[in-house]
Design a protein around this motif. Structure first.
Motif, PDB file in Angstrom:
ATOM      1  N   MET A   1       9.568 -12.369  -2.168  1.00 58.75           N
ATOM      2  CA  MET A   1       9.843 -11.080  -1.537  1.00 58.75           C
ATOM      3  C   MET A   1       8.721 -10.086  -1.812  1.00 58.75           C
ATOM      4  SD  MET A   1      11.947  -9.841   0.496  1.00 58.75           S
ATOM      5  CE  MET A   1      11.421  -8.306   1.273  1.00 58.75           C
ATOM      6  N   ALA A   2       8.090 -10.203  -2.994  1.00 56.91           N
ATOM      7  CA  ALA A   2       6.975  -9.316  -3.323  1.00 56.91           C
ATOM      8  C   ALA A   2       5.834  -9.533  -2.339  1.00 56.91           C
ATOM      9  CB  ALA A   2       6.516  -9.582  -4.755  1.00 56.91           C
ATOM     10  N   VAL A   3       5.579 -10.803  -2.018  1.00 56.63           N
ATOM     11  CA  VAL A   3       4.516 -11.114  -1.065  1.00 56.63           C
ATOM     12  C   VAL A   3       4.849 -10.510   0.306  1.00 56.63           C
ATOM     13  CG1 VAL A   3       3.322 -12.968   0.154  1.00 56.63           C
ATOM     14  CG2 VAL A   3       3.873 -13.217  -2.288  1.00 56.63           C
ATOM     15  N   VAL A   4       6.104 -10.725   0.750  1.00 55.46           N
ATOM     16  CA  VAL A   4       6.525 -10.173   2.045  1.00 55.46           C
ATOM     17  C   VAL A   4       6.335  -8.660   2.053  1.00 55.46           C
ATOM     18  CG1 VAL A   4       8.505  -9.802   3.567  1.00 55.46           C
ATOM     19  CG2 VAL A   4       8.179 -12.029   2.474  1.00 55.46           C
ATOM     20  N   THR A   5       6.739  -8.012   0.960  1.00 48.91           N
ATOM     21  CA  THR A   5       6.665  -6.555   0.888  1.00 48.91           C
ATOM     22  C   THR A   5       5.216  -6.063   0.951  1.00 48.91           C
ATOM     23  OG1 THR A   5       8.636  -6.594  -0.490  1.00 48.91           O
ATOM     24  CG2 THR A   5       7.358  -4.554  -0.485  1.00 48.91           C
ATOM     25  N   MET A   6       4.331  -6.776   0.245  1.00 51.64           N
ATOM     26  CA  MET A   6       2.924  -6.367   0.256  1.00 51.64           C
ATOM     27  C   MET A   6       2.359  -6.441   1.661  1.00 51.64           C
ATOM     28  SD  MET A   6       1.043  -7.573  -3.211  1.00 51.64           S
ATOM     29  CE  MET A   6       1.945  -9.041  -3.616  1.00 51.64           C
TER      30      MET A   6
ATOM     31  N   TRP B   1       4.084  -6.390   4.477  1.00 51.74           N
ATOM     32  CA  TRP B   1       4.809  -5.508   5.394  1.00 51.74           C
ATOM     33  C   TRP B   1       4.439  -4.039   5.163  1.00 51.74           C
ATOM     34  CZ3 TRP B   1      10.919  -5.814   5.790  1.00 51.74           C
ATOM     35  CH2 TRP B   1      11.362  -5.027   6.861  1.00 51.74           C
ATOM     36  N   PHE B   2       4.529  -3.596   3.908  1.00 48.95           N
ATOM     37  CA  PHE B   2       4.322  -2.169   3.639  1.00 48.95           C
ATOM     38  C   PHE B   2       2.976  -1.887   2.965  1.00 48.95           C
ATOM     39  CE2 PHE B   2       8.891  -2.674   3.928  1.00 48.95           C
ATOM     40  CZ  PHE B   2       9.231  -1.616   4.757  1.00 48.95           C
ATOM     41  N   GLY B   3       2.188  -2.946   2.717  1.00 44.93           N
ATOM     42  CA  GLY B   3       0.876  -2.764   2.115  1.00 44.93           C
ATOM     43  C   GLY B   3       0.904  -2.162   0.723  1.00 44.93           C
ATOM     44  N   SER B   4       2.023  -2.335   0.017  1.00 43.60           N
ATOM     45  CA  SER B   4       2.118  -1.725  -1.314  1.00 43.60           C
ATOM     46  C   SER B   4       2.457  -2.758  -2.384  1.00 43.60           C
ATOM     47  CB  SER B   4       3.186  -0.624  -1.294  1.00 43.60           C
ATOM     48  OG  SER B   4       3.563  -0.321  -2.624  1.00 43.60           O
ATOM     49  N   PRO B   5       1.445  -3.146  -3.174  1.00 44.69           N
ATOM     50  CA  PRO B   5       1.706  -4.106  -4.251  1.00 44.69           C
ATOM     51  C   PRO B   5       2.697  -3.536  -5.265  1.00 44.69           C
ATOM     52  CG  PRO B   5      -0.656  -3.650  -4.027  1.00 44.69           C
ATOM     53  CD  PRO B   5       0.050  -2.681  -3.161  1.00 44.69           C
ATOM     54  N   LEU B   6       2.707  -2.222  -5.422  1.00 44.33           N
ATOM     55  CA  LEU B   6       3.584  -1.608  -6.398  1.00 44.33           C
ATOM     56  C   LEU B   6       5.047  -1.810  -6.003  1.00 44.33           C
ATOM     57  CD1 LEU B   6       2.752  -0.289  -8.975  1.00 44.33           C
ATOM     58  CD2 LEU B   6       2.977   1.962  -7.895  1.00 44.33           C
ATOM     59  N   ILE B   7       5.375  -1.509  -4.734  1.00 41.15           N
ATOM     60  CA  ILE B   7       6.761  -1.726  -4.276  1.00 41.15           C
ATOM     61  C   ILE B   7       7.097  -3.215  -4.373  1.00 41.15           C
ATOM     62  CG2 ILE B   7       8.379  -1.477  -2.359  1.00 41.15           C
ATOM     63  CD1 ILE B   7       6.910   0.928  -1.421  1.00 41.15           C
TER      64      ILE B   7
END
Lengths: 433, 433
Positions: B358-363, B365-371
């Protein structure tokens, strides 16, 4: 017991039923189990082995010499032997088969040739049959003469014609209560029905339950008697099928056992969670469409999981009822339309009741009657979609030949999440824009 | 059939098994059912009535004259009569009892005096017993003389001492295969065990399944033989208990039937949905704590349902395994600690795998490694909490004497939602503030 006192251990375990010893072995951890097996080789008894979970059985078998194993197995009826070795690797199977006496080996090999989960795998070949023209007296004399070769338990005598086709069966109680000159063919039971070797075990178990059968003959392609299935085997199949349904509905592999390792358990559950991750992402994409509205009215972000969660629960209710009813064959083409209509109405009405309640909560909490109205309408729509999806999806999967217990969950979740978020945020965007 | 052709209808239904006719009656709708009942009064047969769902049975009984009903019932064994009338209103019960002959009436009244779901309600009083010192020959002669009074089906002869205490039982097959001069006491079965009239039906069914019993005697407080329970009754109890578990896990009333009305169905499901509404609101309150963060970073609002949904699914997995294992008595004090540990480890590891994905998907999708990092940690914590809650809550409820199948769901959902939202939004507030 871990003190290594083999005699005390034997004294403790000896009086227990094999099924209880098997349960004990399943509940203690791996180290204790190995210690116990080394201390008391009496555990290698065939009956105990056949009561064990599949994966534990393999573990225990691996510690046995082939001769020991063959001896343990030789006491079992053929159906138990088949159940025993069908999941083993081919070379292990061959070893065990080689240890059996010729008649048993042929019977087991024949059973293994039938498809998985067929009646042929479930039946035992040990049975009592008699020519249809025998009298009660002839039968009793035959039984007394054959005493040592009879199966351990039997409940009926199957009447066969000269070509070995089953013609009916006689209950032992009727046989005992009749005079010696009565013909067997005059005291047969009405409930008589036969199964074909390739009938599905699930269908067999259903028939046992539906028609209160105790035992039933199994025939081959030429309608000749080849074995008999007894109620205890049918009861086990029924039990397994229930277990499978309940575990599959929850997204746990149907072969899951409490004695499984961490790795095994992960392997069973991860795929299901991965599928759910995809559907959850899909739902998030729907939410993403309404980012602007969410930034302006943060109350929507706070409330939206409620709509989705209620939809999920209502969907599970309809889904479970549908999956169970399909499994027990209570839901068929004759009543599916009535049940779909009932679910739809119940969904709408539950949605209305709970939507109104939630509207009141929302007004009090956020002071906005408008948001309250939106959530009420969204909940009605979502619970309606959940109810209809919860019943239509399993029915559709069943018609397509897919087991609805495994596959319905993710579909229904997707429907309720997408409809829930879309309805709530979509209506809110329109009304509050 | 709706053309009113009674003869054709009878020709069609007559050859069917009572259980199939009962299913047919359950599947057609109310109007057709009433039409069919008027056309073909043969439906009022006792065996068909006893196969019907409880609520339909009441509907059908209401259309019958007491005399007709008594006649239909008089063919049944006492256990079926008890099953039949235990749910009726007292006056209806009295009417039916009055129509039975004296011996049956006493037996049924006695059974009704036992607690609900006790062995006493399940047993039939029709059984075959013999003094323990009889020989095979004496027994067969007795059975032949008593032919007409024997139960329709029986599988064992219960040996009793002069004070009517059961001492063992003999399988009919053994009896038939033995010479006339053999003593019954020399051919008794090892598997012999008796139940007390007040034993729970669930425990009885468990024992039948565990020990492969076919029938078992039931004794009263003085250890005297009062009845016998047969495997088909045990199979039905097991079936009902499974059904109950699966329905209760899904929050559907355990008495839910496909033939229930809309109103009945709403009454069963609404309470559960209302409980879930309260837990969902609780989860929303947690989200409300982070309103400010949500306004600033709307991506959190888009992603947060994913964490909660994954927690819910993982919790359901552990919960279902725990509830099933408690019901089948596979989970006890000897292995609960090991299973809890296993669930915890599996939860953490599944959380790590899916959190990373999910972290990979989030990065992306939203371009934010922190989120992405925040969601990975939140998912690990949530799946861990879900796994531990999913197993601890049912175990705790069981110890408190509450049925875990009914009550666990809302607790586990609350845990996963609260932990999920709190972990995700809390960590995000700290890290991203």
């Amino acid at each position: 017991v871990e003190a290594g006192d083999a005699a005390a251990l034997e004294a403790l375990l000896e009086p227990l039923h094999p099924a209880d010893i098997a349960d004990l072995l399943e509940q203690i951890d791996g180290r204790d189990r190995r210690a116990l097996l080394t201390l008391w080789p009496g555990v290698m008894d065939g009956e105990i082995l056949s009561e064990l979970d599949d994966n534990l059985r393999e573990e225990v078998i691996a510690t046995l010499a082939p001769a020991q194993l063959a001896e343990a197995i030789s006491e079992l009826e053929t159906d138990d032997v088949v159940d025993f070795i069908e999941d083993l690797e081919p070379e292990r199977q061959a070893e065990i088969l080689a240890g059996l006496d010729a008649a048993d080996r042929v019977a087991v090999e024949k059973a293994l040739a039938y498809p998985d989960y067929s009646a042929g795998r479930l039946m035992q070949v040990e049975l009592v049959r008699a020519p249809e023209d025998w009298t009660v007296g002839q039968t009793i004399d035959y039984l007394r003469a054959a005493e040592t070769e009879l199966p351990e338990q039997f409940y009926h005598i199957v009447l066969v014609d000269p070509r070995m086709k089953p013609q009916g069966y006689v209950q032992l109680g009727r046989l005992l209560a009749s005079r010696r000159d009565v013909r067997l063919s005059d005291i047969t039971e009405d409930s008589f029905r036969t199964f074909h070797v390739e009938d599905e075990q699930g269908a067999v178990a259903y028939a046992f339950n539906q028609y209160h059968l105790i035992s039933a003959p199994v025939v081959d392609d030429d309608d000749r008697l080849v074995g008999v299935i007894t109620i205890d085997d049918a009861m086990e199949v029924l039990d397994d099928e229930h277990e499978e349904d309940i575990l599959q509905l929850a997204g746990v592999g149907s072969e899951s056992e409490l004695s499984d390792s961490v790795r095994e358990t992960m392997r069973q559950r991860l795929p299901w969670l991965a599928v759910n991750l995809v559907t959850a992402i899909l739902a998030s994409v729907v939410i993403g469409l309404f980012e602007e509205t969410l930034v302006r009215i943060v109350a929507l972000a706070v409330l939206m999981p409620i709509v989705a969660s209620m939809g999920g629960n209502a969907g599970t209710q309809s889904l479970t009822v549908a999956v169970r009813a399909l499994a027990t064959r209570d839901l068929g083409s004759s009543n599916s339309w009535r049940v779909i209509r009932r679910e739809a109405v119940v969904g709408l009405m539950n949605g209305a009741v709970l939507g109104l309640a939630m509207a009141v909560v929302t007004m009090v909490w956020f002071g906005s009657p408008l948001i309250g109205g939106v959530i009420a309408v969204a909940m009605m729509l979502t619970l309606f979609a959940a109810a209809v999806g919860g019943i239509l999806i399993p029915i559709a999967l069943e018609r397509m030949g897919v087991d609805p217990a495994i596959a319905s969950g993710p579909f229904v979740t997707t429907v309720t999440d997408v409809v829930g978020f879309f309805a709530f945020l979509g209506i809110a965007s329109m009304v509050l824009a």
